[in-house]
Design an enzyme around this catalytic site. Structure first.
Site, mmCIF file in Angstrom:
data_model
loop_
_atom_site.group_PDB
_atom_site.id
_atom_site.type_symbol
_atom_site.label_atom_id
_atom_site.label_comp_id
_atom_site.label_asym_id
_atom_site.label_seq_id
_atom_site.Cartn_x
_atom_site.Cartn_y
_atom_site.Cartn_z
ATOM 1 N N HIS A 2 0.839 -1.191 0.000
ATOM 2 C CA HIS A 2 0.000 0.000 0.000
ATOM 3 C C HIS A 2 0.874 1.242 0.000
ATOM 4 O O HIS A 2 1.895 1.294 0.667
ATOM 5 C CB HIS A 2 -0.854 0.048 1.272
ATOM 6 C CG HIS A 2 -2.167 -0.632 1.139
ATOM 7 N ND1 HIS A 2 -3.308 0.018 0.750
ATOM 8 C CD2 HIS A 2 -2.522 -1.912 1.361
ATOM 9 C CE1 HIS A 2 -4.311 -0.828 0.744
ATOM 10 N NE2 HIS A 2 -3.860 -2.019 1.109
ATOM 11 N N HIS A 19 -11.598 6.850 14.702
ATOM 12 C CA HIS A 19 -10.437 6.147 15.238
ATOM 13 C C HIS A 19 -9.421 7.224 15.622
ATOM 14 O O HIS A 19 -8.818 7.852 14.757
ATOM 15 C CB HIS A 19 -9.856 5.182 14.203
ATOM 16 C CG HIS A 19 -10.862 4.191 13.712
ATOM 17 N ND1 HIS A 19 -11.119 3.981 12.373
ATOM 18 C CD2 HIS A 19 -11.696 3.365 14.393
ATOM 19 C CE1 HIS A 19 -12.045 3.051 12.245
ATOM 20 N NE2 HIS A 19 -12.416 2.665 13.454
ATOM 21 N N HIS A 65 -3.580 -0.812 11.409
ATOM 22 C CA HIS A 65 -2.641 0.271 11.673
ATOM 23 C C HIS A 65 -3.036 1.079 12.909
ATOM 24 O O HIS A 65 -4.185 1.071 13.342
ATOM 25 C CB HIS A 65 -2.481 1.193 10.459
ATOM 26 C CG HIS A 65 -3.768 1.832 9.986
ATOM 27 N ND1 HIS A 65 -4.788 1.137 9.405
ATOM 28 C CD2 HIS A 65 -4.168 3.125 10.002
ATOM 29 C CE1 HIS A 65 -5.771 1.945 9.076
ATOM 30 N NE2 HIS A 65 -5.433 3.158 9.438
ATOM 31 N N HIS A 96 -6.978 0.005 14.413
ATOM 32 C CA HIS A 96 -8.135 -0.266 13.573
ATOM 33 C C HIS A 96 -7.660 -0.915 12.284
ATOM 34 O O HIS A 96 -6.462 -1.007 12.015
ATOM 35 C CB HIS A 96 -8.946 0.998 13.299
ATOM 36 C CG HIS A 96 -8.144 2.157 12.769
ATOM 37 N ND1 HIS A 96 -7.248 2.867 13.546
ATOM 38 C CD2 HIS A 96 -8.109 2.735 11.549
ATOM 39 C CE1 HIS A 96 -6.704 3.831 12.838
ATOM 40 N NE2 HIS A 96 -7.201 3.772 11.606
ATOM 41 N N GLU A 133 -8.708 9.971 12.789
ATOM 42 C CA GLU A 133 -9.479 9.779 11.561
ATOM 43 C C GLU A 133 -10.976 9.714 11.846
ATOM 44 O O GLU A 133 -11.442 8.861 12.606
ATOM 45 C CB GLU A 133 -9.053 8.482 10.874
ATOM 46 C CG GLU A 133 -7.571 8.394 10.561
ATOM 47 C CD GLU A 133 -7.168 7.021 10.048
ATOM 48 O OE1 GLU A 133 -8.035 6.116 10.004
ATOM 49 O OE2 GLU A 133 -5.993 6.843 9.693
ATOM 50 N N TYR A 183 -17.240 -0.006 1.853
ATOM 51 C CA TYR A 183 -15.843 0.299 2.133
ATOM 52 C C TYR A 183 -15.075 -1.016 2.189
ATOM 53 O O TYR A 183 -15.518 -1.973 2.835
ATOM 54 C CB TYR A 183 -15.726 1.057 3.452
ATOM 55 C CG TYR A 183 -14.323 1.407 3.852
ATOM 56 C CD1 TYR A 183 -13.475 2.096 2.981
ATOM 57 C CD2 TYR A 183 -13.828 1.067 5.110
ATOM 58 C CE1 TYR A 183 -12.182 2.423 3.354
ATOM 59 C CE2 TYR A 183 -12.537 1.399 5.488
ATOM 60 C CZ TYR A 183 -11.718 2.069 4.604
ATOM 61 O OH TYR A 183 -10.435 2.395 4.966
#
Length: 457
Positions: free
Chosen positions: A309, A382, A352, A388, A358, A367
């Protein structure tokens, strides 16, 4: 006639629209951060002088400054209005009940490291306009400190009849989720539907109408530096949001008398003043402090084409920076339809913990990190260092899925990401919309550890 004039490296074009009469349909000028010039009656804009002794049509000249007078030229924000009546014509402001609207400092409930998720706001049972249907869920900082933001959700079923609003606390970023908004502002008309966003700068008056009868969505009230396009760095000249795709309204004015209310949000409180005329009476304007809209489908998504990513910062549409380079007061980030092609990679968002906080919302679709529970119109929080990531079902599915190219087609999620901790409001912590069992989405994650397993590299 449309003419262009190069002005400086930061303000790309000066656009002048002559003989632009009141339009029968909403029209726009293109570009982000441009110095615009537009008039709804020919000759209403003075030439070469901002405040002549007498303005044509008997108009008043009035300046609105969105930055300090002495801010650097590329950060200086101001617009000149040429209007039927000056803004000082109103009664004394009096405080009114803020209902479910809150502002910083957010201290009515203790912050929590727990992961939080909410169901969508229901539509009102009684008539409620945008302000009456606005609910504050979380925030950080305060308007007095000029840092942080407030996160509001709205659910409305009535137009703002005879009521107008402005926020002196921050600029307003609207993210419609269901139903369009028609935002009639001092500088012209903005029509924004799900899949688009609109930004109304601090202090600009507007009225929200509902073309579809009802509307629901999200609002980020940014107390800090105004939103701007992020630096592209190694990405280069192209990618992410392009300046030309942002649209700013042409001049459009109301000339009507009556009994109206002007609602102001000032230092987190709501105040009301009486008006005998519409405040949307700007016949012409020029400057670079103006509302704008953007179609999120025009976002040029950047992604990994090999493995792993790339950080979610590659999905940043707009950023409000702090004085610390690379650290955002608040970023507006989207997760739009896109190709997944990374090899040997767990493709949904990984587990992460991070220093940024966030607040997420979902406009439509699904999602890719959650198989259930996170629905359009819903939201999640979060906070700093709270872990999360994908739920158990998503993890198991993505860990064994064949890694051929795939396209995330029906999805549009977004995130307000901030270096400051989001503090939930008392409403957000006590509402029945709060999913009490959110943390259970990870309970079936099990150990796959096998110390005897060998892997080929």
């Amino acid at each position: 006639m449309l003419c262009h004039l190069q002005v400086n490296p930061y303000l790309v074009l000066f656009e002048h629209v002559e003989e632009q009469f009141m339009p029968t349909e909403i029209q726009y000028q293109s570009g982000f951060g441009n110095h615009f010039s537009t008039e709804a009656l020919p000759g209403a804009l003075p030439i070469a002088q901002n405040s002549p002794q007498r303005v044509k049509y008997g108009l008043y000249a009035e300046q609105l400054s969105g930055s300090a007078f002495t801010a650097h030229r590329h950060e200086n924000l101001r617009t000149w209005f040429y209007r039927i009546r000056p803004s000082v014509l109103h009664s004394v402001f009096k405080p009114i009940d803020p209902r479910t609207i809150r502002g910083g400092p957010f201290d009515e409930a203790p912050p929590t490291p727990n992961q939080l998720r909410w169901d969508p706001l229901p539509f009102p049972k009684e008539p409620a306009d945008l302000l009456q249907g606005l609910v504050t869920f979380a925030g950080s900082g305060s308007p007095a400190e000029r840092k942080g933001c407030a996160v509001h959700l709205y659910s409305a079923n009535a137009p703002m009849k005879d009521r107008y609003f402005y926020s002196a606390d921050g600029e307003l970023l609207f993210v419609p989720q269901q139903g369009a908004l028609e935002l009639a502002t001092e500088l012209g008309l903005l029509s924004v539907k799900p899949g688009e966003i609109a930004v109304i700068p601090r202090g600009i008056k507007f009225q929200a109408n509902l073309p579809d009868g009802t509307a629901r969505g999200y609002v980020c009230e940014n107390y800090g530096a105004p939103f701007r396009l992020p630096s592209l760095g190694p990405i280069g000249a192209n990618g992410l949001a392009n300046p030309r795709d942002f649209e700013t309204p042409l001049a459009h004015f109301e000339e009507k008398s009556g009994n109206f209310k002007l609602i102001a949000k000032f230092m987190s409180g709501l105040w009301s003043a009486d008006l005998t005329h519409s405040p949307l009476d700007v016949v012409a304007w020029h400057g670079n402090y103006a509302p704008y809209k953007y179609d999120l489908s025009r976002f040029n998504t950047v992604n990994s084409v090999s493995f792993d990513h790339v950080d979610p910062s590659i999905f940043t549409v707009l950023t409000s920076p702090t004085d610390s380079p690379g650290t955002a007061n608040v970023d507006f980030v989207i997760f739009p339809p896109r190709w997944n092609v990374a090899e040997h990679t767990f493709r949904p968002p990984y587990f992460h913990r991070n220093i940024m906080s966030e607040f997420m919302g979902l406009v439509h679709g699904a999602y890719d990190a959650k198989s259930a529970g996170f629905v359009p119109g819903g939201s999640s929080l979060h906070n700093c260092m709270s872990p999360h990531g994908p739920d158990a079902q998503t993890f198991e599915r993505a860990s064994t899925a064949p890694l051929k190219p795939s396209y995330n087609v029906d999805t549009l999620a977004f995130m307000f990401e901030s270096c400051f901790v989001f503090r939930p409001t008392a409403f957000a912590l006590n509402t029945s919309l709060l999913q009490k069992d959110y943390i259970a989405c990870w309970k079936d994650l099990k150990s796959h550890f096998n110390p005897k397993e060998t892997q080929e590299r």
